[in-house]
Enzyme design. Structure first.
Site, PDB file in Angstrom:
ATOM      1  N   GLU A 249      36.245  29.862  30.913  1.00 40.21           N
ATOM      2  CA  GLU A 249      37.540  29.986  31.591  1.00 40.21           C
ATOM      3  C   GLU A 249      37.904  28.642  32.216  1.00 40.21           C
ATOM      4  OE1 GLU A 249      37.977  32.828  34.857  1.00 40.21           O
ATOM      5  OE2 GLU A 249      39.871  31.849  35.347  1.00 40.21           O
TER       6      GLU A 249
ATOM      7  N   GLU B 278      30.473  34.705  30.935  1.00 38.47           N
ATOM      8  CA  GLU B 278      31.751  34.131  31.341  1.00 38.47           C
ATOM      9  C   GLU B 278      31.443  33.081  32.379  1.00 38.47           C
ATOM     10  OE1 GLU B 278      35.483  34.033  33.990  1.00 38.47           O
ATOM     11  OE2 GLU B 278      33.382  34.308  34.500  1.00 38.47           O
TER      12      GLU B 278
ATOM     13  N   HIS C  34      33.550  27.986  40.263  1.00 42.04           N
ATOM     14  CA  HIS C  34      34.767  28.796  40.307  1.00 42.04           C
ATOM     15  C   HIS C  34      35.846  28.203  41.212  1.00 42.04           C
ATOM     16  CE1 HIS C  34      37.427  31.985  41.803  1.00 42.04           C
ATOM     17  NE2 HIS C  34      37.332  32.470  40.573  1.00 42.04           N
TER      18      HIS C  34
ATOM     19  N   ASP D 198      29.857  41.812  36.902  1.00 41.79           N
ATOM     20  CA  ASP D 198      28.878  40.995  37.634  1.00 41.79           C
ATOM     21  C   ASP D 198      27.458  41.486  37.357  1.00 41.79           C
ATOM     22  OD1 ASP D 198      30.950  39.620  38.930  1.00 41.79           O
ATOM     23  OD2 ASP D 198      31.014  41.056  40.590  1.00 41.79           O
TER      24      ASP D 198
ATOM     25  N   ASP E 268      33.346  29.518  34.739  1.00 40.33           N
ATOM     26  CA  ASP E 268      34.580  28.855  35.170  1.00 40.33           C
ATOM     27  C   ASP E 268      34.374  27.347  35.139  1.00 40.33           C
ATOM     28  OD1 ASP E 268      35.937  31.377  36.232  1.00 40.33           O
ATOM     29  OD2 ASP E 268      34.052  31.352  37.349  1.00 40.33           O
TER      30      ASP E 268
ATOM     31  N   LYS F 169      40.000  26.549  34.672  1.00 37.20           N
ATOM     32  CA  LYS F 169      40.754  26.852  35.885  1.00 37.20           C
ATOM     33  C   LYS F 169      42.145  26.208  35.829  1.00 37.20           C
ATOM     34  CE  LYS F 169      38.344  29.753  37.777  1.00 37.20           C
ATOM     35  NZ  LYS F 169      38.935  31.094  37.780  1.00 37.20           N
TER      36      LYS F 169
ATOM     37  N   HIS G 269      29.922  38.170  34.135  1.00 41.70           N
ATOM     38  CA  HIS G 269      30.894  37.397  34.924  1.00 41.70           C
ATOM     39  C   HIS G 269      30.192  36.338  35.781  1.00 41.70           C
ATOM     40  CE1 HIS G 269      33.960  37.366  38.385  1.00 41.70           C
ATOM     41  NE2 HIS G 269      34.557  36.785  37.365  1.00 41.70           N
ATOM     42  N   ARG G 270      30.433  35.085  35.470  1.00 37.83           N
ATOM     43  CA  ARG G 270      29.778  33.948  36.157  1.00 37.83           C
ATOM     44  C   ARG G 270      28.252  34.059  36.007  1.00 37.83           C
ATOM     45  NH1 ARG G 270      33.410  34.270  41.806  1.00 37.83           N
ATOM     46  NH2 ARG G 270      35.344  34.904  40.760  1.00 37.83           N
TER      47      ARG G 270
HETATM   48  O1  G3P Z   1      37.622  35.711  33.306  1.00 36.93           O
HETATM   49  C1  G3P Z   1      37.777  36.825  34.121  1.00 36.93           C
HETATM   50  C2  G3P Z   1      37.734  36.490  35.572  1.00 36.93           C
HETATM   51  O2  G3P Z   1      36.663  35.620  35.811  1.00 36.93           O
HETATM   52  C3  G3P Z   1      39.007  35.853  36.059  1.00 36.93           C
HETATM   53  O3  G3P Z   1      39.055  35.668  37.414  1.00 36.93           O
HETATM   54  O4  G3P Z   1      38.787  34.459  39.518  1.00 36.93           O
HETATM   55  O5  G3P Z   1      36.831  35.645  38.540  1.00 36.93           O
HETATM   56  O6  G3P Z   1      37.676  33.572  37.490  1.00 36.93           O
HETATM   57  P1  G3P Z   1      38.029  34.800  38.281  1.00 36.93           P
HETATM   58 MG    MG Z   2      36.370  33.457  35.767  1.00 35.75          MG
END
Ligand code: G3P
Ligand code: MG
Length: 267
Positions: free
Chosen positions: A119, A45, A60, A251, A47, A121, A18-19
């Site tokens: 992802e 992943e 993000h 994470d 953003d 936004k 995640h990120r």
């Molecule tokens: O893609 C899953 C998750 O990242 C979605 O929420 O706010 O962390 O981008 P957020």
């Molecule tokens: Mg995300």
């Protein structure tokens, strides 16, 4: 592994960073993505937002305060202005000088090494669909770098998806990109299934809090994969592994690997 087709043969849940490796590195930066690769993640992943001069950048928040030393909206600064900001020090002084990456920079960095969940936004969605809309720019970039088999596009804004399918048809590309609706509230099994069918989803990305074994099962019976976000707790990673999710967005890829090893779930 950079080809998503190959990930499909893995029995355990995919480790989705995640990120990047955001537990230990500043989120959505080059070092967080390199660290995720080194930690053995299957997918990163990230953003994506858009700058004033229409460049997709990896960040993000819509605003700069939390993860940089700048202020204001990402969409109100040009790339050259954003590039002057420090996107590492907020996390730890050792990452001073880390910059906000463009999507193009990260795709080039990870190409051939790992697959990527991009992802988009929701705030970047433009109803009118201008020729330089973010989803079109992303489709063109993915094509240009030959990354179609490495990319999964997700968004909470589901109106992006028909547009992504359309750009591909228009450009005479045989298969569209893999897409994934994100969902953050409790959803009935029927509605989740309908959403997957309507969006022609590759996978359904749901807040882990609302997942149940039967929702995962029903989606699976209908050929839809479930990816859960965002889990860092070992017991919960174990539980969702046993429920048969396709992937877990975390994470901390090392914590997830620790659980998978304990479960002897390597393949
Ligand atoms: O893609 C899953 C998750 O990242 C979605 O929420 O706010 O962390 O981008 P957020
Ligand atoms: Mg995300």
């Amino acid at each position: 592994m950079e080809n998503i087709n190959k990930l499909e043969n893995i029995k355990r849940p995919w480790v989705v960073a995640h990120r990047g490796y955001s537990a230990r590195f500043p989120e959505n930066t080059a070092s967080a993505f390199d660290a995720a690769i080194s930690a053995g993640a299957d997918m990163i992943e990230l953003d994506v937002c858009i700058t004033k001069d229409r460049v997709p950048v990896v960040i993000h928040d819509q605003t700069l305060e939390r993860t940089t030393d700048g202020a204001g909206m990402v969409s109100e600064l040009n790339l050259s202005e954003l590039k002057k900001l420090d996107a590492g020090s907020w996390f730890s002084p050792e990452f001073k000088g880390e910059s906000i990456p463009t999507l193009e920079e990260i795709l080039l960095q990870i190409r051939g090494k790992i697959s990527v969940n991009i992802e988009i936004k929701p705030e970047t969605y433009e109803l009118a669909g201008p020729p330089d809309a973010i989803e079109k720019k992303i489709c063109i970039m993915v094509e240009k770098f030959g990354l179609k088999e490495s990319v999964l596009i997700s968004s909470f804004e589901h109106s992006f998806f028909p547009k992504i399918k359309f750009w591909h048809k228009k450009d005479k590309v045989k298969n569209s990109l893999r897409i994934a609706p994100l969902h953050e509230k409790e959803v009935s099994e029927e509605n989740a299934l309908n959403l997957c069918k309507e969006t022609d989803a590759y996978s359904f990305h749901h807040d882990e809090k609302f997942l149940t074994p039967s929702l995962i099962e029903i989606l699976k019976k209908n050929q839809f994969r479930t990816i859960a976000y965002t889990i860092n707790n070992e017991n919960r990673i174990e539980e969702l592994t046993q429920w048969g999710v396709t992937g877990i967005i975390t994470d901390d890829p090392e914590i997830m690997w620790k659980v998978l090893r304990k479960l002897k779930s390597f393949e």
